[in-house]
Design an enzyme around this catalytic site. Structure first.
Site, PDB file in Angstrom:
ATOM      1  N   ASP A 162       3.220   6.749 -11.972  1.00  0.00           N
ATOM      2  CA  ASP A 162       3.561   6.731 -10.554  1.00  0.00           C
ATOM      3  C   ASP A 162       2.529   5.866  -9.837  1.00  0.00           C
ATOM      4  O   ASP A 162       1.345   6.226  -9.770  1.00  0.00           O
ATOM      5  CB  ASP A 162       3.547   8.158  -9.999  1.00  0.00           C
ATOM      6  CG  ASP A 162       3.947   8.227  -8.540  1.00  0.00           C
ATOM      7  OD1 ASP A 162       3.826   7.217  -7.809  1.00  0.00           O
ATOM      8  OD2 ASP A 162       4.392   9.305  -8.123  1.00  0.00           O
TER       9      ASP A 162
ATOM     10  N   ASP B 273       3.525  -4.996  -5.876  1.00  0.00           N
ATOM     11  CA  ASP B 273       4.743  -5.496  -5.241  1.00  0.00           C
ATOM     12  C   ASP B 273       5.748  -4.356  -5.172  1.00  0.00           C
ATOM     13  O   ASP B 273       6.850  -4.450  -5.682  1.00  0.00           O
ATOM     14  CB  ASP B 273       5.300  -6.679  -6.028  1.00  0.00           C
ATOM     15  CG  ASP B 273       6.404  -7.400  -5.282  1.00  0.00           C
ATOM     16  OD1 ASP B 273       6.433  -7.323  -4.040  1.00  0.00           O
ATOM     17  OD2 ASP B 273       7.248  -8.031  -5.938  1.00  0.00           O
TER      18      ASP B 273
ATOM     19  N   LYS C 114       5.996  -5.084   2.296  1.00  0.00           N
ATOM     20  CA  LYS C 114       7.368  -5.403   2.691  1.00  0.00           C
ATOM     21  C   LYS C 114       7.722  -4.618   3.947  1.00  0.00           C
ATOM     22  O   LYS C 114       7.451  -3.434   4.030  1.00  0.00           O
ATOM     23  CB  LYS C 114       8.330  -5.031   1.571  1.00  0.00           C
ATOM     24  CG  LYS C 114       8.025  -5.740   0.259  1.00  0.00           C
ATOM     25  CD  LYS C 114       8.864  -5.159  -0.860  1.00  0.00           C
ATOM     26  CE  LYS C 114       8.462  -5.675  -2.205  1.00  0.00           C
ATOM     27  NZ  LYS C 114       8.646  -7.068  -2.432  1.00  0.00           N
TER      28      LYS C 114
END
Length: 135
Positions: free
Chosen positions: A36, A52, A81
């Protein structure tokens, strides 16, 4: 990647199998860990960490800040993002302001922020921690 002799592999597409991944795992200085990403931390400092993850940018930034506060990496490349403002309420300036606020509080951290307009709502934060010895 734009660099002479750069080799980039998309591990998320290849997974821990396939010829490219087999060649990658043969390298002595590279570890493959399946865990995780929000909770996993290395048991010793690493030279580089690349991130990412498709997460809310502030949650992803929390993970980066934790890595840096605990001096778990020498250098980093971290993609943040942010979805369209209509769905998230977050935009470019919100993310860059938070990066500035959070990273400026960590002694020795140097960084730069790059907008990746061809990728839409993404910025890439690159940097490192000054003064950390090479492994």
């Amino acid at each position: 990647a734009q660099a002479t002799k750069a080799w980039v592999i998309s591990v998320d597409r290849v997974g821990p199998t396939g010829k490219a991944m087999e060649r990658l795992l043969e390298r002595e200085n590279l570890d493959y860990v399946q865990a995780d990403a929000l909770d996993w931390r290395p048991n010793r400092r690493v030279d580089w960490v690349f991130c990412d993850m498709t997460l809310h940018p502030f949650k992803s930034l929390e993970v980066l800040v934790d890595w840096l506060q605990h001096r778990l990496c020498r250098r980093f490349v971290w993609t943040l993002k942010y979805p369209p403002k209509k769905s998230s309420g977050v935009e470019y300036l919100d993310v860059t302001t938070r990066v500035q606020s959070e990273l400026s509080q960590i002694p020795g951290v140097v960084w730069r922020v790059r907008h990746t307009p061809l990728q839409g709502g993404e910025i890439v934060v690159t940097g490192g921690i000054a003064g950390l010895e090479r492994l």
